[in-house]
Design a protein around this motif. Structure first.
Motif, PDB file in Angstrom:
ATOM      1  N   ALA A   1       1.804   3.449  15.316  1.00 12.14           N
ATOM      2  CA  ALA A   1       1.807   2.020  15.646  1.00 12.14           C
ATOM      3  C   ALA A   1       2.056   1.180  14.399  1.00 12.14           C
ATOM      4  O   ALA A   1       2.817   0.197  14.442  1.00 12.14           O
ATOM      5  CB  ALA A   1       0.487   1.638  16.302  1.00 12.14           C
ATOM      6  N   GLN A   2       1.458   1.545  13.270  1.00 10.96           N
ATOM      7  CA  GLN A   2       1.718   0.814  12.025  1.00 10.96           C
ATOM      8  C   GLN A   2       3.198   0.861  11.666  1.00 10.96           C
ATOM      9  O   GLN A   2       3.785  -0.143  11.256  1.00 10.96           O
ATOM     10  CB  GLN A   2       0.882   1.404  10.890  1.00 10.96           C
ATOM     11  N   ALA A   3       3.795   2.036  11.804  1.00 10.16           N
ATOM     12  CA  ALA A   3       5.216   2.175  11.470  1.00 10.16           C
ATOM     13  C   ALA A   3       6.080   1.312  12.369  1.00 10.16           C
ATOM     14  O   ALA A   3       6.986   0.605  11.898  1.00 10.16           O
ATOM     15  CB  ALA A   3       5.636   3.637  11.579  1.00 10.16           C
ATOM     16  N   LEU A   4       5.824   1.359  13.664  1.00 12.43           N
ATOM     17  CA  LEU A   4       6.666   0.639  14.612  1.00 12.43           C
ATOM     18  C   LEU A   4       6.556  -0.870  14.431  1.00 12.43           C
ATOM     19  O   LEU A   4       7.545  -1.591  14.597  1.00 12.43           O
ATOM     20  CB  LEU A   4       6.297   1.041  16.042  1.00 12.43           C
ATOM     21  N   ILE A   5       5.393  -1.337  14.080  1.00 20.62           N
ATOM     22  CA  ILE A   5       5.249  -2.761  13.768  1.00 20.62           C
ATOM     23  C   ILE A   5       5.949  -3.082  12.459  1.00 20.62           C
ATOM     24  O   ILE A   5       6.694  -4.064  12.347  1.00 20.62           O
ATOM     25  CB  ILE A   5       3.760  -3.136  13.702  1.00 20.62           C
ATOM     26  N   GLY A   6       5.745  -2.231  11.459  1.00 18.38           N
ATOM     27  CA  GLY A   6       6.346  -2.469  10.153  1.00 18.38           C
ATOM     28  C   GLY A   6       7.856  -2.486  10.169  1.00 18.38           C
ATOM     29  O   GLY A   6       8.488  -3.266   9.442  1.00 18.38           O
ATOM     30  N   PHE A   7       8.467  -1.630  10.990  1.00 17.23           N
ATOM     31  CA  PHE A   7       9.931  -1.582  11.042  1.00 17.23           C
ATOM     32  C   PHE A   7      10.539  -2.936  11.399  1.00 17.23           C
ATOM     33  O   PHE A   7      11.647  -3.255  10.974  1.00 17.23           O
ATOM     34  CB  PHE A   7      10.391  -0.546  12.071  1.00 17.23           C
ATOM     35  N   GLY A   8       9.833  -3.741  12.178  1.00 18.57           N
ATOM     36  CA  GLY A   8      10.381  -5.026  12.610  1.00 18.57           C
ATOM     37  C   GLY A   8      10.296  -6.126  11.585  1.00 18.57           C
ATOM     38  O   GLY A   8      11.041  -7.111  11.675  1.00 18.57           O
ATOM     39  N   VAL A   9       9.383  -6.000  10.607  1.00 24.58           N
ATOM     40  CA  VAL A   9       9.168  -7.113   9.674  1.00 24.58           C
ATOM     41  C   VAL A   9       9.375  -6.747   8.212  1.00 24.58           C
ATOM     42  O   VAL A   9       9.582  -7.641   7.380  1.00 24.58           O
ATOM     43  CB  VAL A   9       7.755  -7.713   9.854  1.00 24.58           C
ATOM     44  N   ASN A  10       9.293  -5.471   7.864  1.00 28.36           N
ATOM     45  CA  ASN A  10       9.422  -5.070   6.461  1.00 28.36           C
ATOM     46  C   ASN A  10      10.857  -4.693   6.114  1.00 28.36           C
ATOM     47  O   ASN A  10      11.605  -4.276   6.984  1.00 28.36           O
ATOM     48  CB  ASN A  10       8.489  -3.883   6.179  1.00 28.36           C
ATOM     49  N   PRO A  11      11.241  -4.831   4.851  1.00 25.42           N
ATOM     50  CA  PRO A  11      10.418  -5.236   3.702  1.00 25.42           C
ATOM     51  C   PRO A  11      10.259  -6.743   3.531  1.00 25.42           C
ATOM     52  O   PRO A  11       9.564  -7.196   2.621  1.00 25.42           O
ATOM     53  CB  PRO A  11      11.185  -4.654   2.512  1.00 25.42           C
ATOM     54  N   SER A  12      10.899  -7.534   4.407  1.00 23.07           N
ATOM     55  CA  SER A  12      10.857  -8.985   4.254  1.00 23.07           C
ATOM     56  C   SER A  12       9.428  -9.520   4.264  1.00 23.07           C
ATOM     57  O   SER A  12       9.063 -10.381   3.462  1.00 23.07           O
ATOM     58  CB  SER A  12      11.678  -9.631   5.374  1.00 23.07           C
ATOM     59  N   HIS A  13       8.609  -9.029   5.184  1.00 24.25           N
ATOM     60  CA  HIS A  13       7.214  -9.447   5.301  1.00 24.25           C
ATOM     61  C   HIS A  13       6.451  -9.182   4.004  1.00 24.25           C
ATOM     62  O   HIS A  13       5.757 -10.066   3.481  1.00 24.25           O
ATOM     63  CB  HIS A  13       6.593  -8.665   6.474  1.00 24.25           C
ATOM     64  N   TYR A  14       6.628  -7.988   3.468  1.00 23.35           N
ATOM     65  CA  TYR A  14       5.931  -7.610   2.240  1.00 23.35           C
ATOM     66  C   TYR A  14       6.453  -8.407   1.044  1.00 23.35           C
ATOM     67  O   TYR A  14       5.687  -8.904   0.222  1.00 23.35           O
ATOM     68  CB  TYR A  14       6.103  -6.110   2.009  1.00 23.35           C
ATOM     69  N   ASN A  15       7.771  -8.554   0.963  1.00 21.05           N
ATOM     70  CA  ASN A  15       8.360  -9.299  -0.147  1.00 21.05           C
ATOM     71  C   ASN A  15       7.969 -10.772  -0.112  1.00 21.05           C
ATOM     72  O   ASN A  15       7.937 -11.446  -1.150  1.00 21.05           O
ATOM     73  CB  ASN A  15       9.883  -9.176  -0.119  1.00 21.05           C
ATOM     74  N   ARG A  16       7.688 -11.276   1.076  1.00 19.95           N
ATOM     75  CA  ARG A  16       7.271 -12.670   1.213  1.00 19.95           C
ATOM     76  C   ARG A  16       5.890 -12.890   0.610  1.00 19.95           C
ATOM     77  O   ARG A  16       5.523 -14.021   0.291  1.00 19.95           O
ATOM     78  CB  ARG A  16       7.276 -13.057   2.711  1.00 19.95           C
ATOM     79  N   GLY A  17       5.116 -11.813   0.460  1.00 19.07           N
ATOM     80  CA  GLY A  17       3.814 -11.940  -0.181  1.00 19.07           C
ATOM     81  C   GLY A  17       2.644 -11.522   0.672  1.00 19.07           C
ATOM     82  O   GLY A  17       1.478 -11.688   0.270  1.00 19.07           O
ATOM     83  N   TRP A  18       2.922 -10.925   1.855  1.00 19.58           N
ATOM     84  CA  TRP A  18       1.839 -10.464   2.715  1.00 19.58           C
ATOM     85  C   TRP A  18       1.472  -9.020   2.386  1.00 19.58           C
ATOM     86  O   TRP A  18       2.350  -8.179   2.216  1.00 19.58           O
ATOM     87  CB  TRP A  18       2.230 -10.573   4.186  1.00 19.58           C
ATOM     88  N   HIS A  19       0.184  -8.754   2.305  1.00 17.90           N
ATOM     89  CA  HIS A  19      -0.312  -7.405   2.026  1.00 17.90           C
ATOM     90  C   HIS A  19      -0.296  -6.626   3.337  1.00 17.90           C
ATOM     91  O   HIS A  19      -1.147  -6.841   4.205  1.00 17.90           O
ATOM     92  CB  HIS A  19      -1.729  -7.498   1.455  1.00 17.90           C
ATOM     93  N   GLY A  20       0.670  -5.711   3.461  1.00 19.31           N
ATOM     94  CA  GLY A  20       0.839  -4.986   4.711  1.00 19.31           C
ATOM     95  C   GLY A  20      -0.389  -4.204   5.132  1.00 19.31           C
ATOM     96  O   GLY A  20      -0.608  -3.961   6.323  1.00 19.31           O
ATOM     97  N   THR A  21      -1.227  -3.813   4.181  1.00 17.17           N
ATOM     98  CA  THR A  21      -2.459  -3.094   4.506  1.00 17.17           C
ATOM     99  C   THR A  21      -3.335  -3.914   5.440  1.00 17.17           C
ATOM    100  O   THR A  21      -3.921  -3.390   6.389  1.00 17.17           O
ATOM    101  CB  THR A  21      -3.221  -2.761   3.218  1.00 17.17           C
ATOM    102  N   SER A  22      -3.428  -5.204   5.180  1.00 20.89           N
ATOM    103  CA  SER A  22      -4.340  -6.050   5.943  1.00 20.89           C
ATOM    104  C   SER A  22      -3.652  -6.804   7.070  1.00 20.89           C
ATOM    105  O   SER A  22      -4.315  -7.497   7.841  1.00 20.89           O
ATOM    106  CB  SER A  22      -5.050  -7.041   5.016  1.00 20.89           C
TER     107      SER A  22
END
Length: 449
Positions: free
Chosen positions: A133-154
């Motif tokens: 589930a983490q992977a499938l959610i992450g595929f839709g937003v990363n790496p843009s989400h992470y590069n924007r400054g959000w900590h993907g862990t939380s």
């Protein structure tokens, strides 16, 4: 038409069996994470969380605490996940840009140690559900989400872990989806906190939120099932400028732990340093130079790694874990990094400090990174005799492309327990067999005794 979270829930719940390699990797991840929890238990960060909620910790609470005593499942998840992440020795999961197991394992154990009927195979299956589930959610937003400054862990970690906890609770697919829906409203955590105690607390709050979201879903609370993709939803607010969203198939059939795997950390510091550290040690092992022979070391890393490593002259152990200069100098001086290199006294008095000014770090440009999921981290070393050495790594040691040997994984676990003042042989045996036991609670209680 199913929403994204409904589709993800349907996919993770449709898996009734797993390959041997998926199960083995899940079991390794659980063992590794518990080792990190034990190593971190006495650290100031989880101890501060314990102090904040000491009135809620008893000998007869529901769930086991790695710091001692028992508490409610949400509080146990909060404390144990903070301990798992505080030394930054826990694994990384690239699809989610998250410390996936540091959230997922403590959340699952908080539930499993409160219910003697939950077995080892159920724990492993729930872990694999939450990771997917983490992977499938992450595929839709990363790496843009992470590069924007959000900590993907939380953020991503919290939502995906809620699916794993809901799976462990035996909820149906629609309630698994709702657990993620509710967790999406709890997801938070800016990367600006890196290098402070708030960063491992992110893992703790994500694990707590995952447990609470699953419990709330079980009780019938609901939210919008399209909260990922709808206007003013997760993608809209958190995705960043380049997030692609979710469309088409969510899987090629194989589980993500088989195809992408986890990165089992070899070094107890930010993963953004690891590929450069590994590349530099490769050069040192090949050419045999010392830091006294070095004129300068230049590193080139991804933009997000550059942003993460914000402390060229760290003043404490938290900052040191996010300092390329400190980590690289210590690694080359000693040939390795260990938890003992990240204490206040070690950081302030390390002989490696005299070499840190020789180390510089640069980032790939946005144009170089555009359209490329991953670029190698590069290290160039100039020596006094005129030699110029260069190495690069696309994958860190501990990834499935460059896996740790069994003895290295065992050695890491032993180091974690020694750091906590515990002999590890019996503890490792219990955890290695945890995936087979009829009751996770009874097995872990026996280990504590």
């Amino acid at each position: 038409m199913a929403t994204v979270l409904q589709s993800i829930a349907a996919q993770v719940m449709s898996r009734k069996t797993f390959s041997g390699i998926a199960v083995a990797r899940a079991r390794d991840a659980i063992t590794d994470t518990v080792g990190c929890m034990i190593a971190g238990a006495a650290d100031a960060t989880p101890q501060a969380v314990v102090g904040a909620f000491v009135g809620d910790i008893r000998t007869d609470g529901a769930s086991l605490l790695v710091t001692g005593g028992r508490a409610s499942p949400p509080l146990a998840a909060l404390i144990n996940a903070t301990a798992a992440h505080c030394l930054d020795f826990d694994d990384n999961f690239h699809p989610a840009r998250a410390h996936a197991s540091a959230v997922l394992v403590p959340a699952l154990l908080a539930v499993a140690t409160a219910d003697a009927s939950i077995s080892g195979p159920q724990l492993v299956a729930a872990y694999l559900a939450g990771l997917e589930a983490q992977a499938l959610i992450g595929f839709g937003v990363n790496p843009s989400h992470y590069n924007r400054g959000w900590h993907g862990t939380s953020t991503v970690g919290c939502i995906g872990a809620a699916a794993g906890v809901a799976h462990l609770l035996g909820l149906a697919a629609d309630r698994v989806a709702q657990a993620m829906v509710l967790a999406a409203s709890m997801a938070a955590g800016p990367k600006g906190q890196f290098g402070t105690a708030a960063k491992p607390f992110h893992a703790g709050m994500a694990a707590r939120n995952a447990v609470e979201a699953a419990f709330l879903s079980r009780a019938g609370l609901t939210g919008r099932p399209d909260i990922l993709e709808r206007p003013q939803g997760f993608l809209d607010l958190f995705g960043g400028d380049d997030a692609v969203g979710w469309s088409g198939s969510y899987s090629d059939g194989a589980h993500v732990i088989e195809t992408r795997g986890l990165v089992t950390k070899l070094h107890p510091c930010c993963a953004s340093t690891h590929r450069a550290v590994d590349a530099a040690l490769d050069l040192q092992n090949e050419h045999g130079f010392s830091l006294d022979e070095v004129v300068r070391i230049e590193t080139k890393v991804g933009r997000s790694a550059y942003d993460n490593l914000a402390y060229p002259d760290p003043v404490d152990e938290m900052q040191a874990r996010f300092s390329m200069q400190y980590c690289l100098a210590v690694a080359l001086l000693q040939g390795r990094l260990s938890p003992s290199d990240f204490t206040p006294d070690a950081v302030s008095g390390s002989p490696a400090r005299q070499y840190m000014a020789k180390i510089t770090m640069h980032a790939y440009s946005a144009e170089e990174e555009r359209g490329v999921e991953r670029l190698p981290h590069q290290v160039s070393v100039t020596l006094q005799d005129g030699r110029m050495l260069h190495s690069e790594r696309l994958h860190a040691r501990g990834s499935i492309a460059c896996p740790l040997a069994e003895e290295e994984k065992r050695s890491k676990f032993t180091d974690c327990l020694r750091w906590a003042g515990i002999e590890g042989e019996e503890t490792h045996s219990v955890l290695a067999a945890l995936g087979d036991v009829p009751s996770v609670r009874e097995a872990l209680e026996g280990m504590v005794r």
